[in-house]
Design a protein around this motif. Structure first.
Motif, PDB file in Angstrom:
ATOM      1  N   ARG A 148       0.900  -1.351  -0.010  1.00 50.08           N
ATOM      2  CA  ARG A 148      -0.119   0.039  -0.238  1.00 50.08           C
ATOM      3  C   ARG A 148       1.104   1.325  -0.161  1.00 50.08           C
ATOM      4  NH1 ARG A 148      -2.598  -0.567   4.622  1.00 50.08           N
ATOM      5  NH2 ARG A 148      -3.967  -1.955   3.891  1.00 50.08           N
ATOM      6  N   SER A 149       1.802   1.333   0.693  1.00 52.75           N
ATOM      7  CA  SER A 149       2.712   2.383   0.722  1.00 52.75           C
ATOM      8  C   SER A 149       3.506   2.622  -0.367  1.00 52.75           C
ATOM      9  CB  SER A 149       3.818   2.390   1.895  1.00 52.75           C
ATOM     10  OG  SER A 149       3.177   1.951   3.227  1.00 52.75           O
ATOM     11  N   ILE A 150       3.883   1.511  -1.027  1.00 48.51           N
ATOM     12  CA  ILE A 150       4.590   1.903  -2.363  1.00 48.51           C
ATOM     13  C   ILE A 150       3.302   2.256  -3.534  1.00 48.51           C
ATOM     14  CG2 ILE A 150       5.813   0.291  -4.232  1.00 48.51           C
ATOM     15  CD1 ILE A 150       6.779  -1.449  -2.073  1.00 48.51           C
ATOM     16  N   GLN A 151       2.505   1.557  -3.532  1.00 48.49           N
ATOM     17  CA  GLN A 151       1.506   2.150  -4.494  1.00 48.49           C
ATOM     18  C   GLN A 151       1.119   3.621  -4.147  1.00 48.49           C
ATOM     19  OE1 GLN A 151      -1.906  -0.477  -3.854  1.00 48.49           O
ATOM     20  NE2 GLN A 151      -1.059  -2.163  -4.873  1.00 48.49           N
ATOM     21  N   ASP A 152       1.071   4.083  -2.970  1.00 49.29           N
ATOM     22  CA  ASP A 152       0.791   5.619  -2.662  1.00 49.29           C
ATOM     23  C   ASP A 152       2.246   6.442  -2.948  1.00 49.29           C
ATOM     24  OD1 ASP A 152      -1.601   4.811  -2.100  1.00 49.29           O
ATOM     25  OD2 ASP A 152      -1.374   4.870   0.191  1.00 49.29           O
ATOM     26  N   GLY A 153       3.243   5.600  -3.241  1.00 45.50           N
ATOM     27  CA  GLY A 153       4.342   6.485  -3.547  1.00 45.50           C
ATOM     28  C   GLY A 153       5.090   7.024  -2.152  1.00 45.50           C
ATOM     29  N   ALA A 154       4.787   6.259  -1.210  1.00 46.06           N
ATOM     30  CA  ALA A 154       5.235   6.497   0.267  1.00 46.06           C
ATOM     31  C   ALA A 154       6.614   5.573   0.361  1.00 46.06           C
ATOM     32  CB  ALA A 154       4.521   6.450   1.411  1.00 46.06           C
ATOM     33  N   TYR A 155       7.685   5.920  -0.158  1.00 51.17           N
ATOM     34  CA  TYR A 155       8.673   5.037  -0.270  1.00 51.17           C
ATOM     35  C   TYR A 155       9.533   4.980   1.050  1.00 51.17           C
ATOM     36  CZ  TYR A 155       7.923   4.789  -5.419  1.00 51.17           C
ATOM     37  OH  TYR A 155       7.388   4.559  -6.604  1.00 51.17           O
ATOM     38  N   GLU A 157       8.125   5.839   3.876  1.00 55.25           N
ATOM     39  CA  GLU A 157       7.340   5.087   5.072  1.00 55.25           C
ATOM     40  C   GLU A 157       7.626   3.597   4.908  1.00 55.25           C
ATOM     41  OE1 GLU A 157       2.733   4.443   4.712  1.00 55.25           O
ATOM     42  OE2 GLU A 157       3.061   6.052   6.047  1.00 55.25           O
ATOM     43  N   ALA A 158       7.683   2.792   3.538  1.00 56.23           N
ATOM     44  CA  ALA A 158       7.498   1.704   3.279  1.00 56.23           C
ATOM     45  C   ALA A 158       9.117   1.038   3.625  1.00 56.23           C
ATOM     46  CB  ALA A 158       7.680   1.148   1.981  1.00 56.23           C
ATOM     47  N   VAL A 159      10.177   1.987   3.698  1.00 55.33           N
ATOM     48  CA  VAL A 159      11.464   1.574   3.972  1.00 55.33           C
ATOM     49  C   VAL A 159      11.510   1.449   5.604  1.00 55.33           C
ATOM     50  CG1 VAL A 159      13.772   2.079   3.979  1.00 55.33           C
ATOM     51  CG2 VAL A 159      12.695   2.239   1.939  1.00 55.33           C
ATOM     52  N   SER A 160      10.842   2.402   6.086  1.00 57.39           N
ATOM     53  CA  SER A 160      11.060   2.721   7.641  1.00 57.39           C
ATOM     54  C   SER A 160      10.111   1.496   8.295  1.00 57.39           C
ATOM     55  CB  SER A 160      10.431   4.071   8.044  1.00 57.39           C
ATOM     56  OG  SER A 160      10.399   4.028   9.602  1.00 57.39           O
ATOM     57  N   ARG A 161       9.113   1.228   7.676  1.00 58.14           N
ATOM     58  CA  ARG A 161       8.457  -0.025   8.231  1.00 58.14           C
ATOM     59  C   ARG A 161       9.121  -1.582   8.160  1.00 58.14           C
ATOM     60  NH1 ARG A 161       1.965   1.041   6.445  1.00 58.14           N
ATOM     61  NH2 ARG A 161       1.695   2.437   7.760  1.00 58.14           N
ATOM     62  N   PHE A 162       9.621  -1.518   6.984  1.00 54.42           N
ATOM     63  CA  PHE A 162      10.451  -2.575   6.855  1.00 54.42           C
ATOM     64  C   PHE A 162      11.817  -2.774   7.775  1.00 54.42           C
ATOM     65  CE2 PHE A 162      14.087  -4.842   4.704  1.00 54.42           C
ATOM     66  CZ  PHE A 162      13.683  -6.263   4.479  1.00 54.42           C
ATOM     67  N   GLN A 163      12.320  -1.817   8.115  1.00 54.31           N
ATOM     68  CA  GLN A 163      13.549  -1.869   8.926  1.00 54.31           C
ATOM     69  C   GLN A 163      13.079  -2.389  10.250  1.00 54.31           C
ATOM     70  OE1 GLN A 163      15.163   2.248   8.178  1.00 54.31           O
ATOM     71  NE2 GLN A 163      17.052   1.102   7.623  1.00 54.31           N
ATOM     72  N   VAL A 164      12.033  -1.687  10.809  1.00 55.82           N
ATOM     73  CA  VAL A 164      11.579  -1.889  12.023  1.00 55.82           C
ATOM     74  C   VAL A 164      11.191  -3.190  12.276  1.00 55.82           C
ATOM     75  CG1 VAL A 164       9.848  -1.523  14.035  1.00 55.82           C
ATOM     76  CG2 VAL A 164      10.588   0.544  12.565  1.00 55.82           C
ATOM     77  N   ALA A 165      10.394  -4.012  11.350  1.00 60.34           N
ATOM     78  CA  ALA A 165       9.724  -5.174  11.464  1.00 60.34           C
ATOM     79  C   ALA A 165      11.000  -6.369  11.137  1.00 60.34           C
ATOM     80  CB  ALA A 165       8.506  -5.460  10.169  1.00 60.34           C
ATOM     81  N   LEU A 192      10.940  -2.922  -4.893  1.00 59.56           N
ATOM     82  CA  LEU A 192      11.231  -1.428  -4.534  1.00 59.56           C
ATOM     83  C   LEU A 192      12.746  -0.698  -4.572  1.00 59.56           C
ATOM     84  CD1 LEU A 192      10.246   1.231  -3.545  1.00 59.56           C
ATOM     85  CD2 LEU A 192      10.594   0.360  -1.279  1.00 59.56           C
ATOM     86  N   GLY A 193      13.456  -1.772  -4.256  1.00 57.57           N
ATOM     87  CA  GLY A 193      14.899  -1.431  -4.351  1.00 57.57           C
ATOM     88  C   GLY A 193      15.342  -1.095  -6.002  1.00 57.57           C
ATOM     89  N   LEU A 194      14.756  -1.914  -6.618  1.00 63.04           N
ATOM     90  CA  LEU A 194      15.283  -1.786  -8.144  1.00 63.04           C
ATOM     91  C   LEU A 194      14.529  -0.567  -8.832  1.00 63.04           C
ATOM     92  CD1 LEU A 194      14.621  -5.581  -9.328  1.00 63.04           C
ATOM     93  CD2 LEU A 194      16.791  -4.497  -8.987  1.00 63.04           C
ATOM     94  N   THR A 195      13.360  -0.258  -8.313  1.00 64.27           N
ATOM     95  CA  THR A 195      12.536   1.040  -8.958  1.00 64.27           C
ATOM     96  C   THR A 195      13.552   2.341  -8.519  1.00 64.27           C
ATOM     97  OG1 THR A 195      10.469  -0.216  -8.733  1.00 64.27           O
ATOM     98  CG2 THR A 195      10.514   2.289  -8.864  1.00 64.27           C
ATOM     99  N   LEU A 196      13.934   2.151  -7.269  1.00 65.83           N
ATOM    100  CA  LEU A 196      14.705   3.158  -6.532  1.00 65.83           C
ATOM    101  C   LEU A 196      15.910   3.374  -7.415  1.00 65.83           C
ATOM    102  CD1 LEU A 196      13.904   3.090  -2.863  1.00 65.83           C
ATOM    103  CD2 LEU A 196      12.701   4.416  -4.376  1.00 65.83           C
ATOM    104  N   ARG A 197      16.537   2.511  -7.619  1.00 66.99           N
ATOM    105  CA  ARG A 197      17.842   2.413  -8.293  1.00 66.99           C
ATOM    106  C   ARG A 197      17.750   3.113  -9.945  1.00 66.99           C
ATOM    107  NH1 ARG A 197      22.334  -0.681  -7.598  1.00 66.99           N
ATOM    108  NH2 ARG A 197      24.295   0.369  -8.537  1.00 66.99           N
ATOM    109  N   GLU A 198      16.619   2.693 -10.620  1.00 69.45           N
ATOM    110  CA  GLU A 198      16.322   3.344 -11.776  1.00 69.45           C
ATOM    111  C   GLU A 198      16.006   4.799 -11.703  1.00 69.45           C
ATOM    112  OE1 GLU A 198      16.597   1.879 -14.820  1.00 69.45           O
ATOM    113  OE2 GLU A 198      17.356   0.322 -13.741  1.00 69.45           O
ATOM    114  N   THR A 199      15.502   5.284 -10.620  1.00 70.62           N
ATOM    115  CA  THR A 199      15.356   6.611 -10.270  1.00 70.62           C
ATOM    116  C   THR A 199      16.608   7.403 -10.140  1.00 70.62           C
ATOM    117  OG1 THR A 199      13.187   6.212  -9.238  1.00 70.62           O
ATOM    118  CG2 THR A 199      14.182   8.352  -8.866  1.00 70.62           C
ATOM    119  N   VAL A 200      17.558   6.586  -9.471  1.00 63.43           N
ATOM    120  CA  VAL A 200      19.021   7.392  -9.138  1.00 63.43           C
ATOM    121  C   VAL A 200      19.773   7.574 -10.733  1.00 63.43           C
ATOM    122  CG1 VAL A 200      21.101   6.912  -8.199  1.00 63.43           C
ATOM    123  CG2 VAL A 200      19.006   6.567  -6.918  1.00 63.43           C
ATOM    124  N   LYS A 201      19.517   6.730 -11.442  1.00 60.42           N
ATOM    125  CA  LYS A 201      20.107   6.523 -12.658  1.00 60.42           C
ATOM    126  C   LYS A 201      19.681   7.402 -13.778  1.00 60.42           C
ATOM    127  CE  LYS A 201      21.738   1.587 -12.408  1.00 60.42           C
ATOM    128  NZ  LYS A 201      21.716   0.447 -13.116  1.00 60.42           N
TER     129      LYS A 201
END
Length: 278
Positions: A148-155, A157-165, A192-201
């Motif tokens: 849900r966070s990724i669909q909403d573009g809240a990357y 938030e998604a990373v923070s939740r994953f780190q905690v859990a 998500l990491g692949l998507t973010l990597r493409e954004t950086v490039k």
């Protein structure tokens, strides 16, 4: 000779059932939770959580009723004292009544304290269990919340939740349900990491957006040198494109200037020919 210890003086050994019993003095929340996880599904756990919350509210209501009864006795004694001040002749009799009421209050306080002690322990146990169940609910819902966070573009938030859990999931890999959640969550975050990597490039992204995305990738464990290479490479491409556009614009401007000069020279030649004809 070894002294014989009476059986009444030997502390009873806590059994597995005692450690899972909310009403037992040997209750252990972790044992209780492990038992629930081993014998119940997610739906049953949620229903059990609802029942525990209802029981907690019921105990809280009982505690309030006990306090209210004791308060009524205290008010009664207060009224009696006020009446004693206005009736001196019946002072002795009313003092006896007051003593009786005070004894009743004292007995009520002791009874209240005795009644609340096990209830207070049970409430503490229920609160502890409720907190554990909320954490379990967060873990079970993690893949859905990440999507849900990724669909909403809240990357972020998604990373923070994953780190905690993930810190908890890494410690519970021996539990099959938790390990399944961990694997699914890591797959989602990998995508998500692949998507973010493409954004950086991408060269069409702003430097601020690229740096924010790179920080998220660092939290996910990406190599810092690779990220620096990607950001510099995209900036280089952007600069080269800008240089090409500037060169093309300069060439177009030069061509336009040459065209205007050629038109002016042609007009001068035509004027000279007209003068010769005359």
């Amino acid at each position: 000779e070894t002294p014989i210890i009476p059986s009444a003086m030997v502390a009873p050994i806590a059994t597995e059932q005692d450690r899972s019993n909310l009403n037992s003095s040997h209750f252990q929340p972790q044992t209780y939770i492990d038992s629930l996880l081993a014998t119940n599904g997610v739906k049953d756990l949620k229903e059990h959580n609802t029942k525990l919350q209802a029981a907690s509210r019921s105990l809280d209501s009982d505690m309030q009723m006990l306090v209210y009864d004791n308060y009524k006795k205290f008010i009664s004694a207060t009224d009696m004292i006020r009446q004693m001040k206005t009736d001196v002749e019946s002072m002795e009799e009313k003092m006896n009544v007051l003593v009786s009421n005070m004894r009743s209050i004292s007995g009520g306080c002791k009874q209240l304290e005795s009644s609340l002690r096990p209830n207070r322990d049970r409430v503490d146990n229920l609160v502890s269990v409720d907190r554990l169940l909320k954490r379990l609910d967060f873990l079970f819902e993690l893949p859905t919340r990440l999507k849900r966070s990724i669909q909403d573009g809240a990357y972020a938030e998604a990373v923070s939740r994953f780190q905690v859990a993930n810190r908890v999931l890494q410690q519970q890999t021996h539990i099959k349900s938790f390990d399944k959640i961990r694997i699914e969550s890591e797959h989602i975050v990998h995508t998500l990491g692949l998507t973010l990597r493409e954004t950086v490039k991408r060269a069409d992204r702003s430097p601020r957006e690229q740096m924010a995305t790179a920080r998220l990738l660092l939290k996910l464990g990406s190599n810092a040198d690779c990220l620096v290479h990607d950001v510099i490479g995209s900036r280089k491409v952007r600069l080269q494109e800008g240089i090409k556009r500037a060169a093309a614009a300069a060439a177009a401007a030069a061509a336009q200037t040459e065209g205007e000069e050629g038109d002016g020279q042609q007009e001068d030649e035509e004027d000279e020919e007209d003068e010769e004809d005359e």
